[in-house]
Design an enzyme around this catalytic site. Structure first.
Site, PDB file in Angstrom:
ATOM      1  N   ASP A  42      69.207  31.677  38.638  1.00 10.52           N
ATOM      2  CA  ASP A  42      70.058  31.330  39.502  1.00 10.52           C
ATOM      3  C   ASP A  42      71.053  31.330  38.090  1.00 10.52           C
ATOM      4  O   ASP A  42      72.645  31.411  38.245  1.00 10.52           O
ATOM      5  CB  ASP A  42      70.549  30.387  40.664  1.00 10.52           C
ATOM      6  CG  ASP A  42      69.482  28.958  39.736  1.00 10.52           C
ATOM      7  OD1 ASP A  42      69.113  28.949  38.852  1.00 10.52           O
ATOM      8  OD2 ASP A  42      69.939  27.829  40.328  1.00 10.52           O
ATOM      9  N   SER A  43      70.893  30.942  37.349  1.00 11.90           N
ATOM     10  CA  SER A  43      70.964  31.158  35.990  1.00 11.90           C
ATOM     11  C   SER A  43      72.671  32.783  35.463  1.00 11.90           C
ATOM     12  O   SER A  43      73.331  32.540  34.588  1.00 11.90           O
ATOM     13  CB  SER A  43      70.420  31.049  34.262  1.00 11.90           C
ATOM     14  OG  SER A  43      69.091  32.580  34.977  1.00 11.90           O
ATOM     15  N   ASP A  81      65.554  32.852  42.175  1.00 13.13           N
ATOM     16  CA  ASP A  81      65.761  31.681  42.436  1.00 13.13           C
ATOM     17  C   ASP A  81      66.298  31.328  44.131  1.00 13.13           C
ATOM     18  O   ASP A  81      67.540  31.770  44.284  1.00 13.13           O
ATOM     19  CB  ASP A  81      66.888  31.460  41.492  1.00 13.13           C
ATOM     20  CG  ASP A  81      66.133  30.221  40.468  1.00 13.13           C
ATOM     21  OD1 ASP A  81      65.495  29.017  41.097  1.00 13.13           O
ATOM     22  OD2 ASP A  81      66.985  30.125  39.148  1.00 13.13           O
ATOM     23  N   LYS A 110      61.836  30.196  43.330  1.00 13.76           N
ATOM     24  CA  LYS A 110      61.549  29.142  42.982  1.00 13.76           C
ATOM     25  C   LYS A 110      62.340  28.035  43.258  1.00 13.76           C
ATOM     26  O   LYS A 110      63.958  28.178  44.143  1.00 13.76           O
ATOM     27  CB  LYS A 110      61.410  30.021  41.368  1.00 13.76           C
ATOM     28  CG  LYS A 110      62.050  28.567  40.997  1.00 13.76           C
ATOM     29  CD  LYS A 110      61.464  28.021  39.065  1.00 13.76           C
ATOM     30  CE  LYS A 110      63.590  28.918  38.304  1.00 13.76           C
ATOM     31  NZ  LYS A 110      64.617  28.554  38.495  1.00 13.76           N
ATOM     32  N   GLU A 112      64.364  23.963  43.578  1.00 10.30           N
ATOM     33  CA  GLU A 112      64.207  22.775  41.712  1.00 10.30           C
ATOM     34  C   GLU A 112      63.687  21.585  42.686  1.00 10.30           C
ATOM     35  O   GLU A 112      64.681  21.369  43.570  1.00 10.30           O
ATOM     36  CB  GLU A 112      65.662  22.715  41.374  1.00 10.30           C
ATOM     37  CG  GLU A 112      66.266  23.910  40.476  1.00 10.30           C
ATOM     38  CD  GLU A 112      67.348  23.766  39.135  1.00 10.30           C
ATOM     39  OE1 GLU A 112      67.868  23.049  39.258  1.00 10.30           O
ATOM     40  OE2 GLU A 112      67.624  24.885  38.916  1.00 10.30           O
ATOM     41  N   GLU A 179      61.152  22.527  32.257  1.00  9.27           N
ATOM     42  CA  GLU A 179      62.493  22.569  32.265  1.00  9.27           C
ATOM     43  C   GLU A 179      62.461  21.068  30.720  1.00  9.27           C
ATOM     44  O   GLU A 179      62.985  20.439  31.431  1.00  9.27           O
ATOM     45  CB  GLU A 179      63.806  23.585  32.684  1.00  9.27           C
ATOM     46  CG  GLU A 179      64.522  23.784  31.649  1.00  9.27           C
ATOM     47  CD  GLU A 179      65.909  24.505  31.961  1.00  9.27           C
ATOM     48  OE1 GLU A 179      65.494  24.390  33.528  1.00  9.27           O
ATOM     49  OE2 GLU A 179      66.881  24.650  31.367  1.00  9.27           O
TER      50      GLU A 179
HETATM   51  O1  KIV Z   1      68.056  30.293  36.664  1.00  9.61           O
HETATM   52  C1  KIV Z   1      67.313  30.557  35.070  1.00  9.61           C
HETATM   53  O2  KIV Z   1      67.574  30.701  34.508  1.00  9.61           O
HETATM   54  C2  KIV Z   1      65.609  29.773  35.432  1.00  9.61           C
HETATM   55  C3  KIV Z   1      65.299  29.417  34.530  1.00  9.61           C
HETATM   56  C4  KIV Z   1      66.039  28.416  32.784  1.00  9.61           C
HETATM   57  C5  KIV Z   1      63.906  28.288  34.339  1.00  9.61           C
HETATM   58  O3  KIV Z   1      65.797  29.240  35.891  1.00  9.61           O
END
Ligand code: KIV
Length: 262
Positions: A42-43, A81, A110, A112, A179
């Site tokens: 999600d970055s 994500d 993934k 959080e 992280e």
């Molecule tokens: O979204 C992302 O880039 C991440 C990484 C920092 C692991 O979750």
């Protein structure tokens, strides 16, 4: 690679490499690389869309990026994500969101944290969706932290992260991103788990490492977190190529005859 091979890699003491990717062009390159797994993070909201945090990512945005990566990196293990709050609005909403990402071609999702959505993790795992956890610094909680800060430095906070890691393993997660936590803490957590930890800013004691692709390629000289080693001076390479193009256009040396149609 797949989620069960992640577990085997840990059992056999093989380190795992992951990078983020959001688009077809880089996915194509990653498919030719030895990298073990791709995270459609999600970055994307920050790296691709220029937002200040990951909070702007939606399931629809993640679907589009996941589909692009899947088209470019067939054969690679792809984790997508779950965006901000998409897994906190009840089981049905979480499963709907995960379903969109899995149908888009992801092989795992993934999420959080774990506290308060244990049922979501468990139901996904029971439904055949491999789940990767993400603890330590959880970027979706940036406002609760008051900034992107290292987590787990105090005894209580460290113990809390250990507890979350154990909970995720017990709920059936196949791996955990750690992280921005102290290296000693990450090493101890990794040693105590059967599932692999994938570190980012968590030291060398993790079972694998992940970096944001653009950080790894050094695409932004103004953004250099301590842990993000640039393996290329991408910003300089790109700027040099653009200056060469500009110069060739203005000098009239591009396009050449062999770059033109007769
Ligand atoms: O979204 C992302 O880039 C991440 C990484 C920092 C692991 O979750």
């Amino acid at each position: 690679m797949n989620s069960t091979e992640f577990l085997r890699a840990k059992a056999e003491g093989r380190k795992l490499s992951m990078v983020t990717c959001y688009d077809y062009t880089f996915a194509r390159l990653l498919s030719k690389s030895p990298i073990d797994g791709i995270l459609v993070g999600d970055s994307a909201a920050m790296v691709m869309q220029g937002h200040p945090s990951t909070l702007s990512a939606s399931t629809e945005l993640m679907r589009l990026h996941t589909e692009a990566v899947v088209r470019g990196a067939a054969g690679k293990f792809i984790v997508a994500d779950m965006p901000f709050l998409s897994f906190r609005k009840g089981l049905a909403a979480a499963l709907d969101s995960a379903s969109i990402l899995m149908v888009a071609g992801a092989h795992a999702v993934k999420l959080e944290g774990v506290d308060g959505h244990e049922d979501v993790v468990q139901r996904m795992v029971q439904s055949g969706i491999p789940v990767m956890g993400h603890i330590g610094l959880q970027p979706q909680s940036v406002h609760a932290y008051g900034g992107f800060r290292v987590q787990g430095r105090s005894r209580d906070s460290g113990q809390n992260i250990v507890r979350q890691a154990t909970a995720l393993e017990e709920l059936g997660a196949f791996a955990i991103v750690l992280e921005c936590v102290p290296a000693n803490l990450a090493r101890d957590i990794s040693a105590g788990l059967r599932i692999p930890t994938i570190g980012i800013g968590a030291g060398a004691g993790c079972d694998g490492q992940i970096l944001v692709l653009q950080d790894l390629l050094g695409m932004n000289r103004d953004f250099r977190p301590k842990f993000a080693r640039p393996f290329l001076d991408g910003e300089r390479c790109v700027l040099e190529a653009l200056a060469s193009f500009d110069q060739a256009v203005k000098a009239g040396t591009f396009p050449a005859l062999e770059e033109s149609y007769s």
